[in-house]
Design a protein around this motif. Structure first.
Motif, PDB file in Angstrom:
ATOM      1  N   ALA A  77      21.406  86.943  76.287  1.00 15.08           N
ATOM      2  CA  ALA A  77      21.495  86.813  77.738  1.00 15.08           C
ATOM      3  C   ALA A  77      22.789  87.476  78.180  1.00 15.08           C
ATOM      4  N   LEU A  78      22.742  88.183  79.299  1.00 17.53           N
ATOM      5  CA  LEU A  78      23.893  88.944  79.763  1.00 17.53           C
ATOM      6  C   LEU A  78      24.090  88.702  81.257  1.00 17.53           C
ATOM      7  N   ALA A  79      25.252  88.143  81.624  1.00  9.37           N
ATOM      8  CA  ALA A  79      25.599  87.980  83.036  1.00  9.37           C
ATOM      9  C   ALA A  79      26.110  89.317  83.569  1.00  9.37           C
ATOM     10  N   LEU A  80      25.507  89.788  84.649  1.00  6.26           N
ATOM     11  CA  LEU A  80      25.877  91.077  85.226  1.00  6.26           C
ATOM     12  C   LEU A  80      27.056  90.958  86.191  1.00  6.26           C
ATOM     13  N   THR A  81      27.725  89.832  86.148  1.00 10.74           N
ATOM     14  CA  THR A  81      28.791  89.507  87.100  1.00 10.74           C
ATOM     15  C   THR A  81      30.192  89.628  86.497  1.00 10.74           C
ATOM     16  N   THR A  82      30.306  90.032  85.240  1.00 13.43           N
ATOM     17  CA  THR A  82      31.554  89.825  84.512  1.00 13.43           C
ATOM     18  C   THR A  82      32.382  91.075  84.247  1.00 13.43           C
ATOM     19  N   ASP A  83      31.785  92.259  84.278  1.00 13.64           N
ATOM     20  CA  ASP A  83      32.528  93.467  83.932  1.00 13.64           C
ATOM     21  C   ASP A  83      33.161  94.039  85.197  1.00 13.64           C
ATOM     22  N   THR A  84      34.442  93.762  85.392  1.00 15.92           N
ATOM     23  CA  THR A  84      35.102  94.166  86.636  1.00 15.92           C
ATOM     24  C   THR A  84      35.188  95.678  86.791  1.00 15.92           C
ATOM     25  N   SER A  85      35.245  96.411  85.699  1.00 10.33           N
ATOM     26  CA  SER A  85      35.294  97.867  85.802  1.00 10.33           C
ATOM     27  C   SER A  85      33.975  98.423  86.338  1.00 10.33           C
ATOM     28  N   ILE A  86      32.859  97.900  85.809  1.00  7.52           N
ATOM     29  CA  ILE A  86      31.551  98.326  86.331  1.00  7.52           C
ATOM     30  C   ILE A  86      31.409  97.902  87.787  1.00  7.52           C
ATOM     31  N   LEU A  87      31.707  96.644  88.077  1.00  7.78           N
ATOM     32  CA  LEU A  87      31.514  96.127  89.432  1.00  7.78           C
ATOM     33  C   LEU A  87      32.320  96.919  90.453  1.00  7.78           C
ATOM     34  N   ALA A  89      33.751  99.953  90.090  1.00  7.42           N
ATOM     35  CA  ALA A  89      33.391 101.374  90.117  1.00  7.42           C
ATOM     36  C   ALA A  89      32.133 101.598  90.950  1.00  7.42           C
ATOM     37  N   VAL A  90      31.124 100.790  90.704  1.00  7.35           N
ATOM     38  CA  VAL A  90      29.864 100.950  91.440  1.00  7.35           C
ATOM     39  C   VAL A  90      30.059 100.621  92.917  1.00  7.35           C
ATOM     40  N   ALA A  91      30.781  99.535  93.201  1.00  7.02           N
ATOM     41  CA  ALA A  91      31.019  99.164  94.598  1.00  7.02           C
ATOM     42  C   ALA A  91      31.799 100.254  95.327  1.00  7.02           C
ATOM     43  N   ASN A  92      32.761 100.862  94.647  1.00  5.65           N
ATOM     44  CA  ASN A  92      33.595 101.893  95.258  1.00  5.65           C
ATOM     45  C   ASN A  92      32.859 103.227  95.391  1.00  5.65           C
ATOM     46  N   ASP A  93      32.158 103.635  94.321  1.00 10.46           N
ATOM     47  CA  ASP A  93      31.553 104.967  94.295  1.00 10.46           C
ATOM     48  C   ASP A  93      30.181 105.010  94.963  1.00 10.46           C
ATOM     49  N   GLU A  98      24.669  97.885  95.112  1.00 16.41           N
ATOM     50  CA  GLU A  98      24.158  98.411  93.851  1.00 16.41           C
ATOM     51  C   GLU A  98      24.866  97.867  92.604  1.00 16.41           C
ATOM     52  N   ILE A  99      25.774  96.900  92.775  1.00 19.29           N
ATOM     53  CA  ILE A  99      26.564  96.462  91.612  1.00 19.29           C
ATOM     54  C   ILE A  99      25.704  95.841  90.511  1.00 19.29           C
ATOM     55  N   PHE A 100      24.596  95.216  90.864  1.00 16.77           N
ATOM     56  CA  PHE A 100      23.707  94.637  89.854  1.00 16.77           C
ATOM     57  C   PHE A 100      22.566  95.577  89.505  1.00 16.77           C
ATOM     58  N   SER A 101      22.039  96.288  90.489  1.00 20.37           N
ATOM     59  CA  SER A 101      20.871  97.147  90.233  1.00 20.37           C
ATOM     60  C   SER A 101      21.207  98.267  89.252  1.00 20.37           C
ATOM     61  N   LYS A 102      22.426  98.825  89.348  1.00 17.62           N
ATOM     62  CA  LYS A 102      22.824  99.863  88.386  1.00 17.62           C
ATOM     63  C   LYS A 102      22.817  99.306  86.962  1.00 17.62           C
ATOM     64  N   VAL A 126      21.361  91.224  95.122  1.00 14.94           N
ATOM     65  CA  VAL A 126      20.377  90.536  94.274  1.00 14.94           C
ATOM     66  C   VAL A 126      18.982  91.082  94.578  1.00 14.94           C
ATOM     67  N   VAL A 127      18.693  91.330  95.846  1.00 19.62           N
ATOM     68  CA  VAL A 127      17.425  91.961  96.227  1.00 19.62           C
ATOM     69  C   VAL A 127      17.293  93.318  95.536  1.00 19.62           C
ATOM     70  N   ALA A 128      18.360  94.112  95.554  1.00 17.19           N
ATOM     71  CA  ALA A 128      18.334  95.427  94.909  1.00 17.19           C
ATOM     72  C   ALA A 128      18.134  95.308  93.405  1.00 17.19           C
ATOM     73  N   ALA A 129      18.729  94.288  92.788  1.00 13.02           N
ATOM     74  CA  ALA A 129      18.547  94.060  91.353  1.00 13.02           C
ATOM     75  C   ALA A 129      17.094  93.729  91.044  1.00 13.02           C
ATOM     76  N   ILE A 130      16.468  92.921  91.889  1.00  9.82           N
ATOM     77  CA  ILE A 130      15.054  92.581  91.693  1.00  9.82           C
ATOM     78  C   ILE A 130      14.188  93.821  91.829  1.00  9.82           C
TER      79      ILE A 130
END
Length: 198
Positions: A77-87, A89-93, A98-102, A126-130
């Motif tokens: 199981a992997l929480a998509l909420t924990t990697d601050t670099s991914i979160l 980077a995606v939020a900024n770029d 898209e922070i979860f959908s990517k 969360v909608v985008a992740a779904i």
């Protein structure tokens, strides 16, 4: 603080949990069966949510990778909420939406499950992740409240919607926590049978 106000929180929480038990027992059982089947087939569970729901996402992943109430092998199981670099980077770029959908696009595969938490049912990311999960032929278990919002309308018949019959965020989150524990317990029982104390 007035003790009556504190008591009111406890009473309201207990009442919502009792009401929810009848409404949610069946979809929770469906979620357990779906997750156990996926894990048994070598698939994984991705989890996402914002704020308190992010904490619940991490809590759920920790229970599976570590343990719930009995010793067992780690479950993926992997929480998509924990990697601050991914979160960040995606939020900024791209955008916060898209922070979860990517991450679902990067890590999700057909047969995996997305556990999506949103007390309002309207969290855009969360909608985008779904949406990304459904595109990848993943199944979705959604924990919502307040009528289910946009998420309730997005789910398919193959997905599971666990919608708490409440509007107050704190009460919805409290039922979500009980639900997470029910799912963890159900997976353990499916793996080993009986009770943890047997």
């Amino acid at each position: 603080m007035n003790n009556q106000r504190i008591l009111a929180h406890f009473h309201e929480s207990a009442e919502i949990k009792i009401q929810s038990a009848t409404v949610l027992a069946q979809p929770i059982a469906q979620a357990i069966d779906m997750m156990f089947a996926a894990l048994s087939n070598g698939n994984k569970i991705l989890v996402c949510g914002n704020g308190g729901s992010a904490a619940d996402a991490q809590h759920f992943a920790a229970e599976l990778v570590g343990r719930f109430e009995r010793e067992r092998f780690p479950l993926p199981a992997l929480a998509l909420t924990t990697d601050t670099s991914i979160l960040t980077a995606v939020a900024n770029d791209y955008s916060y939406r898209e922070i979860f959908s990517k991450q679902v696009q990067a890590f999700g595969q057909a047969g995996d499950i997305l556990l999506a938490l949103s007390t309002s049912g309207n969290s855009g990311n969360v909608v985008a992740a779904i949406e990304a999960a459904l595109e990848r032929e993943m199944r979705v278990v959604a924990l919502t409240g307040n009528g289910g919002g946009a998420i309730g309308k997005l789910l398919t018949d193959a997905d599971v919607h666990i919608c708490v019959p409440a509007e107050r965020t704190a009460r919805i989150q409290e039922v979500h926590l009980v639900t997470i524990h029910c799912i963890c317990d159900g997976i353990d029982v499916a793996l080993f049978g009986g009770d943890a104390n047997d």
